[in-house]
Scaffold this active site. Structure first.
Site, PDB file in Angstrom:
ATOM      1  N   ARG A 252       0.872  -1.174   0.000  1.00 31.99           N
ATOM      2  CA  ARG A 252       0.000   0.000   0.000  1.00 31.99           C
ATOM      3  C   ARG A 252       0.911   1.226   0.000  1.00 31.99           C
ATOM      4  O   ARG A 252       1.951   1.246   0.683  1.00 31.99           O
ATOM      5  CB  ARG A 252      -0.906   0.015   1.231  1.00 31.99           C
ATOM      6  CG  ARG A 252      -2.051  -0.976   1.189  1.00 31.99           C
ATOM      7  CD  ARG A 252      -3.076  -0.619   0.101  1.00 31.99           C
ATOM      8  NE  ARG A 252      -4.241  -1.496   0.092  1.00 31.99           N
ATOM      9  CZ  ARG A 252      -4.413  -2.524  -0.754  1.00 31.99           C
ATOM     10  NH1 ARG A 252      -3.478  -2.824  -1.638  1.00 31.99           N
ATOM     11  NH2 ARG A 252      -5.533  -3.229  -0.720  1.00 31.99           N
ATOM     12  N   GLU A 281      -3.202   7.669  -3.945  1.00 31.02           N
ATOM     13  CA  GLU A 281      -3.650   7.243  -5.280  1.00 31.02           C
ATOM     14  C   GLU A 281      -4.926   7.945  -5.696  1.00 31.02           C
ATOM     15  O   GLU A 281      -5.791   8.123  -4.845  1.00 31.02           O
ATOM     16  CB  GLU A 281      -3.905   5.728  -5.271  1.00 31.02           C
ATOM     17  CG  GLU A 281      -2.671   4.942  -5.592  1.00 31.02           C
ATOM     18  CD  GLU A 281      -2.876   3.442  -5.452  1.00 31.02           C
ATOM     19  OE1 GLU A 281      -3.887   2.935  -5.955  1.00 31.02           O
ATOM     20  OE2 GLU A 281      -2.015   2.808  -4.842  1.00 31.02           O
ATOM     21  N   HIS A 299      -1.165   0.270  -9.759  1.00 28.43           N
ATOM     22  CA  HIS A 299      -1.809  -0.686  -8.851  1.00 28.43           C
ATOM     23  C   HIS A 299      -2.376  -1.892  -9.626  1.00 28.43           C
ATOM     24  O   HIS A 299      -3.567  -2.199  -9.533  1.00 28.43           O
ATOM     25  CB  HIS A 299      -2.914   0.027  -8.052  1.00 28.43           C
ATOM     26  CG  HIS A 299      -3.217  -0.656  -6.743  1.00 28.43           C
ATOM     27  ND1 HIS A 299      -3.584   0.031  -5.593  1.00 28.43           N
ATOM     28  CD2 HIS A 299      -3.221  -1.961  -6.383  1.00 28.43           C
ATOM     29  CE1 HIS A 299      -3.801  -0.812  -4.610  1.00 28.43           C
ATOM     30  NE2 HIS A 299      -3.585  -2.041  -5.073  1.00 28.43           N
TER      31      HIS A 299
HETATM   32  C1  DGY Z   1      -5.592  -6.069  -3.047  1.00 27.24           C
HETATM   33  O1  DGY Z   1      -6.317  -7.044  -3.336  1.00 27.24           O
HETATM   34  O2  DGY Z   1      -5.494  -5.659  -1.903  1.00 27.24           O
HETATM   35  C2  DGY Z   1      -4.821  -5.445  -4.157  1.00 27.24           C
HETATM   36  O3  DGY Z   1      -4.226  -4.274  -3.779  1.00 27.24           O
HETATM   37  C3  DGY Z   1      -5.664  -5.258  -5.404  1.00 27.24           C
HETATM   38  O4  DGY Z   1      -5.919  -6.498  -5.909  1.00 27.24           O
END
Ligand code: DGY
Length: 351
Positions: A252, A281, A299
């Site tokens: 993240r 983001e 992402h």
């Molecule tokens: C998640 O699943 O947490 C990813 O960041 C997106 O697939």
């Protein structure tokens, strides 16, 4: 079962729809335009009319959102990460929350490796050079990068993995083929590290955060985003890394202090960074886009067709369980099922 409504904030792969319909649900999609998000008012309006909310990581599911509907039976998040949801509030309010673990592990680990190889071997810069028609003559100094395998020196490179859950461990497994040594840091997962460390063919060793940062040639981030991991990589930690090292983040964005990273990339504190996620983001901090020693992708770590379909199937299956008042297969707050708040919510929903 009487007709129920699942509010899907944005479109997910179509495989989800028949699963929800077969369970007797009508499906309302909040936003079909792939490049648009929901306004807070649209999100609230959708939740007010829903029995179950199927959310994406782009929507903050705050206490206010959860509080907007006393009949809401659950939140099925289309992601393994669920930092967009106030799970503490959900649990207090008696709302089960579910996610999509496991199905995206390999795809995310593969993208991590694409970024490791891409940044070390300067693939994006070299591609841009080719398509700009700048390749006139082969030369020994064209796009010199770093090795991933022992390469020219014959010395094993070190991959530091921060966050040794399913994805971190899958990234480590792929490193066997590159003859790398792994340093692993995860205060919440010592057993997973110990299990891999017990097998000498894996070349995995537990390390402190500082040791990992100082010794790694590649630092790959895979922790959950929590208060503890927010900005865990900032100026001080970047300063501990080798000047020749690379930072990779597919976890993240806020795990990294992006402004500090831009400074480190500009002044050569580290050799480069490859990022799939960003602090705010879809925005990037000023200066990041201009860093030639960075690879930036939007992402997409879990973005293979098959994996996104499996995530959709899993999110829909969780949503159906929420609708039926059954234990969702991938609930993240299982304690909610024993709470008076959950029982009260179920009777409000069936009244
Ligand atoms: C998640 O699943 O947490 C990813 O960041 C997106 O697939």
């Amino acid at each position: 079962m009487k007709e129920r409504n699942v509010f899907m904030t944005r479109r997910i792969p179509d495989v989800a729809i028949p699963i929800l319909r077969q369970a007797g649900a009508t499906v309302t999609v909040g936003q079909s335009d792939e490049e648009k998000g929901l306004t807070p008012a649209e999100l609230l309006a959708g939740v007010r009319n829903a029995d179950v909310l199927l959310s994406l990581l782009t929507e903050p599911i705050t206490r206010d959102v959860l509080n907007a509907n006393p009949r809401l039976l659950g939140v099925a998040n289309y992601a393994v990460g669920f930092n967009n949801i106030d799970v503490v509030a959900a649990t207090e309010l008696g709302i089960p929350v579910s996610n999509t673990p496991g199905v995206l592990t390999d795809t995310t680990a593969d993208l991590t490796w694409a970024l490791i190889l891409g940044i070390a071997r300067r693939i994006v810069e070299a591609h841009e050079y080719m398509v700009a028609g700048r390749y006139k003559l082969w030369g020994p100094n064209l796009f010199l990068g770093g090795d991933v395998s022992p390469g020219g020196t014959g010395k094993r490179k070190v991959l530091g993995i921060i966050g040794y859950g399913r994805i971190g461990a899958a990234v480590a497994r792929r490193a066997i083929g590159f003859d790398m040594d792994i340093l692993a840091y995860d205060p919440h997962n010592p057993a997973a590290i110990a299990a891999d460390a017990a097998d000498p063919s894996r070349h995995v060793r537990s390390a402190s955060l500082e040791e990992l940062l100082r010794e790694s040639d590649f630092v790959s981030l895979h922790p959950l985003l929590t208060a503890e991991t927010r900005h865990m990589i900032s100026e001080r930690q970047l300063g501990m890394m080798k000047k020749t090292a690379y930072l990779i983040n597919v976890s993240r964005g806020p795990v990294v202090d992006e402004a500090a990273l831009v400074r480190a990339l500009r002044d050569g504190t580290i050799a480069g960074a490859a990022l799939d996620v960003f602090e705010n983001e879809p925005l990037m901090v000023a200066g990041l886009a201009e860093c030639r020693n960075a690879i930036l992708v939007p992402h997409i770590a879990s973005g293979s067709q098959d994996t996104r379909d499996r995530m959709a199937t899993m999110a829909a299956t969780n949503a159906v369980a929420h609708l039926k008042g059954e234990r969702a297969p991938n609930v993240v707050n299982p304690e909610v099922y024993d709470s008076a708040a959950y029982v009260a919510r179920r009777s409000a929903a069936s009244a």
